[in-house]
Enzyme design. Structure first.
Site, short mmCIF file in Angstrom:
data_model
loop_
_atom_site.label_atom_id
_atom_site.label_comp_id
_atom_site.label_asym_id
_atom_site.label_seq_id
_atom_site.Cartn_x
_atom_site.Cartn_y
_atom_site.Cartn_z
NE ARG A 205 -1.25 7.63 -8.84
CZ ARG A 205 -2.04 6.78 -8.18
NH1 ARG A 205 -2.56 6.84 -7.13
NH2 ARG A 205 -2.55 6.14 -9.17
CG HIS B 187 0.88 3.69 -3.88
ND1 HIS B 187 1.22 4.53 -4.88
CD2 HIS B 187 -0.23 3.45 -4.18
CE1 HIS B 187 0.21 4.86 -5.61
NE2 HIS B 187 -0.65 4.07 -5.19
P1 NDP Z 1 -12.69 9.77 -8.82
O1 NDP Z 1 -12.13 10.34 -10.37
O2 NDP Z 1 -13.90 9.17 -8.78
O3 NDP Z 1 -12.92 11.20 -8.03
C1 NDP Z 1 -11.93 12.08 -8.08
C2 NDP Z 1 -12.40 13.42 -7.43
O4 NDP Z 1 -11.47 14.49 -7.49
C3 NDP Z 1 -13.87 14.16 -8.14
O5 NDP Z 1 -14.51 14.32 -6.88
C4 NDP Z 1 -13.20 15.16 -8.78
O6 NDP Z 1 -14.14 16.25 -9.02
C5 NDP Z 1 -11.91 15.50 -7.87
N1 NDP Z 1 -11.38 16.65 -8.44
C6 NDP Z 1 -10.45 16.34 -9.66
N2 NDP Z 1 -9.71 17.50 -10.10
C7 NDP Z 1 -10.10 18.26 -9.04
C8 NDP Z 1 -9.49 19.71 -8.61
N3 NDP Z 1 -8.65 20.38 -9.46
N4 NDP Z 1 -9.97 20.25 -7.38
C9 NDP Z 1 -10.74 19.61 -6.59
N5 NDP Z 1 -11.07 18.49 -6.79
C10 NDP Z 1 -10.72 17.64 -7.94
O7 NDP Z 1 -11.45 9.06 -8.43
P2 NDP Z 1 -11.47 8.10 -7.39
O8 NDP Z 1 -12.25 8.54 -6.21
O9 NDP Z 1 -11.55 6.58 -7.89
O10 NDP Z 1 -9.65 7.94 -6.93
C11 NDP Z 1 -8.98 9.31 -6.41
C12 NDP Z 1 -7.84 9.21 -6.62
O11 NDP Z 1 -7.22 8.21 -5.57
C13 NDP Z 1 -7.12 8.44 -7.88
O12 NDP Z 1 -7.14 9.43 -8.80
C14 NDP Z 1 -5.67 8.03 -7.21
O13 NDP Z 1 -4.79 8.84 -7.71
C15 NDP Z 1 -6.04 7.75 -5.88
N6 NDP Z 1 -5.56 6.45 -5.45
C16 NDP Z 1 -4.90 6.05 -4.42
C17 NDP Z 1 -4.74 4.71 -4.10
C18 NDP Z 1 -3.57 4.29 -3.15
O14 NDP Z 1 -3.55 3.22 -2.86
N7 NDP Z 1 -2.89 5.42 -2.52
C19 NDP Z 1 -5.70 3.78 -4.48
C20 NDP Z 1 -6.69 4.11 -5.48
C21 NDP Z 1 -6.78 5.36 -5.64
P3 NDP Z 1 -15.60 15.99 -9.53
O15 NDP Z 1 -16.40 15.15 -8.56
O16 NDP Z 1 -16.21 17.47 -9.73
O17 NDP Z 1 -15.27 15.12 -10.91
C1 OXD Z 2 -4.74 3.37 -7.96
C2 OXD Z 2 -3.83 3.20 -6.99
O1 OXD Z 2 -4.71 4.57 -8.71
O2 OXD Z 2 -3.47 1.96 -6.73
O3 OXD Z 2 -5.39 2.42 -8.09
O4 OXD Z 2 -2.99 3.91 -6.73
#
Ligand code: NDP
Ligand code: OXD
Length: 299
Positions: free
Chosen positions: A214, A262
Site C-alpha cells: 500500500r 495498482h
Molecule cells: P497477509 O496478512 O497474509 O500477510 C501480511 C504479512 O505482513 C504477515 O507476514 C504479517 O506478519 C506482516 N506484517 C503485518 N504487520 C507488520 C508489521 N508491523 N511489521 C512487519 N510485518 C508486518 O497478507 P497478504 O500477503 O495476503 O497481502 C499483503 C498485502 O499486499 C495486503 O495487505 C495488501 O495491502 C497488499 N496487496 C496488494 C495488491 C496489489 O495489487 N498491489 C494485491 C493484493 C494485496 P505475521 O506473519 O507475523 O502476521
Molecule cells: C488487494 C488489492 O488488496 O488488490 O487485494 O490491492
C-alpha cells in the site's frame, strides 16, 4: 441464505460476480446491493460504502474481494460479523511475476538498457553478482512467502521481516542487510510511513525499493529525496498514497521510478468466488474458516 454483493465495479462486472456466486451456491439468493437493498446473511464487498453496512443489521460474515482491508477497517463495520479477506485466490502467482520482473529488471540493468536503446547507445555493462543484491521482504504472509520462495529459487539471498518471523534482531538490522526492499505488509497503524528518510538511509548503498503493498507504507516525499540525491538507485511502485496517482506527481516522469497502476495482483473473479463460496459453506456448517481479519492488528 441471502448474499449481497456491494462491489465498486461496473454494473456488468457486478452482475458477473452475482452469476458466479449463484453458480457456486445454487441454494443462495444472490443480489447486487443498490441503495437500500434488502438485508443479507453474507456480504461480498469491494470498496463498499458505510451506507451499505448501515443497512445490514444481520450479517453473519463479510467477505472482502481483495487481500488488503485497510480501507474497510476505516468504516463502522457491524459488530459480530467477522471480516474475511481473500487468501491468494490467484494473487500470489501474479505477485511472484511482478516482483520477479522488478528484481530482474533492476539486477540485470534492463531499465538502463531500455534507455540506451532509445538513445541508440551500445553500452554493455559488467555482470553483477546476486550475492551483492540481498533482498529483504517486509511482510511474510500469504503473498510475501510465495515471493520469498520464488526469489530464493532464482538464487538471490532473501530474508524477511514480519511481526512473527524475524531473522534479524531489529528492523534496523534487517534494513542494513537489504539492497532490494520489497514491501508486502498490510497498511496498519504500525506500518504507515515505515519506509521513510531514516529507514531508506539504513539500506545498503544503491538500494532499490519495490512497493506492492500500500502507498501509505512509504513517505513519498522522503523517497523522492532519496532517489533524487542518488542515495537510492530507484524504485518500482504499484501503490500510492493517492490513487490514481495525480498527473502532476513527480513519480510519473522520474527516470529512476517505474510506476504501475495498482495491478501487481488483481482479484480474479472465478478463483475468488470459489474461495468465498467454500468459506460460506464452512460457516453454515459451523466450521472455522481461515483469513479472518483481526481488527486490533489491522490486518
Ligand atoms: P497477509 O496478512 O497474509 O500477510 C501480511 C504479512 O505482513 C504477515 O507476514 C504479517 O506478519 C506482516 N506484517 C503485518 N504487520 C507488520 C508489521 N508491523 N511489521 C512487519 N510485518 C508486518 O497478507 P497478504 O500477503 O495476503 O497481502 C499483503 C498485502 O499486499 C495486503 O495487505 C495488501 O495491502 C497488499 N496487496 C496488494 C495488491 C496489489 O495489487 N498491489 C494485491 C493484493 C494485496 P505475521 O506473519 O507475523 O502476521
Ligand atoms: C488487494 C488489492 O488488496 O488488490 O487485494 O490491492
Amino acid at each position: 441464505m441471502r448474499i449481497a454483493c456491494c462491489l465498486d465495479l461496473p454494473e456488468s462486472e457486478i452482475e458477473a460476480w452475482c452469476r458466479a456466486l449463484r453458480d457456486a451456491l445454487p441454494q443462495a439468493s444472490v443480489e447486487s446491493w443498490r441503495l437500500r437493498g434488502s438485508t443479507a446473511d453474507y456480504a461480498v464487498v469491494w470498496r463498499p460504502s458505510q451506507e451499505f453496512f448501515d443497512a445490514q443489521p444481520r450479517l453473519k460474515a463479510i467477505f472482502n474481494a481483495g487481500a488488503g482491508v485497510d480501507a474497510l477497517l476505516e468504516l463502522d463495520l457491524p459488530p459480530g460479523a467477522p471480516l474475511v479477506r481473500l487468501e491468494d485466490a490467484g494473487m500470489a502467482e501474479q505477485m511472484v511475476e511482478y516482483v520477479t520482473y522488478a528484481v530482474l529488471g533492476h539486477f540485470r540493468d534492463f531499465d538502463a538498457y531500455e534507455a540506451d536503446a532509445r538513445a541508440g547507445r551500445w553500452n554493455p555493462r559488467d555482470p553483477q553478482r546476486k550475492a551483492d543484491f540481498p533482498i529483504g521482504i517486509l511482510g511474510l504472509g500469504v503473498l510475501g512467502s510465495r515471493v520469498l520462495y520464488a526469489l530464493t529459487g532464482l538464487g538471490f539471498p532473501v530474508h524477511a521481516w514480519s511481526r512473527s518471523h524475524r531473522k534479524h534482531a531489529t528492523f534496523h538490522d534487517f534494513l542494513r542487510d537489504t539492497r532490494i526492499l520489497v514491501c508486502m505488509a498490510p497498511l496498519t497503524s504500525e506500518t504507515r510511513g515505515i519506509i521513510n528518510q531514516e529507514s531508506l538511509a539504513l539500506l545498503r548503498p544503491n538500494a532499490y525499493l519495490i512497493n506492492v503493498a500500500r502507498g501509505g507504507l512509504v513517505v513519498e516525499s522522503d523517497l523522492l529525496v532519496a532517489v533524487n540525491s542518488g542515495a537510492l538507485a530507484g524504485a518500482m511502485l504499484d501503490v500510492f498514497g493517492e490513487e490514481p496517482l495525480p498527473p502532476e506527481h513527480p513519480f510519473w516522469r522520474h527516470p529512476k521510478v517505474i510506476v504501475t497502476p495498482h495491478i501487481a495482483a488483481a482479484t480474479l473473479r472465478d478463483e475468488s468466488v470459489t474461495q468465498i463460496a467454500e468459506k460460506i459453506l464452512s460457516l453454515e456448517r459451523g466450521e472455522a474458516v481461515s483469513g479472518i481479519v483481526e481488527p486490533d492488528n489491522g490486518y
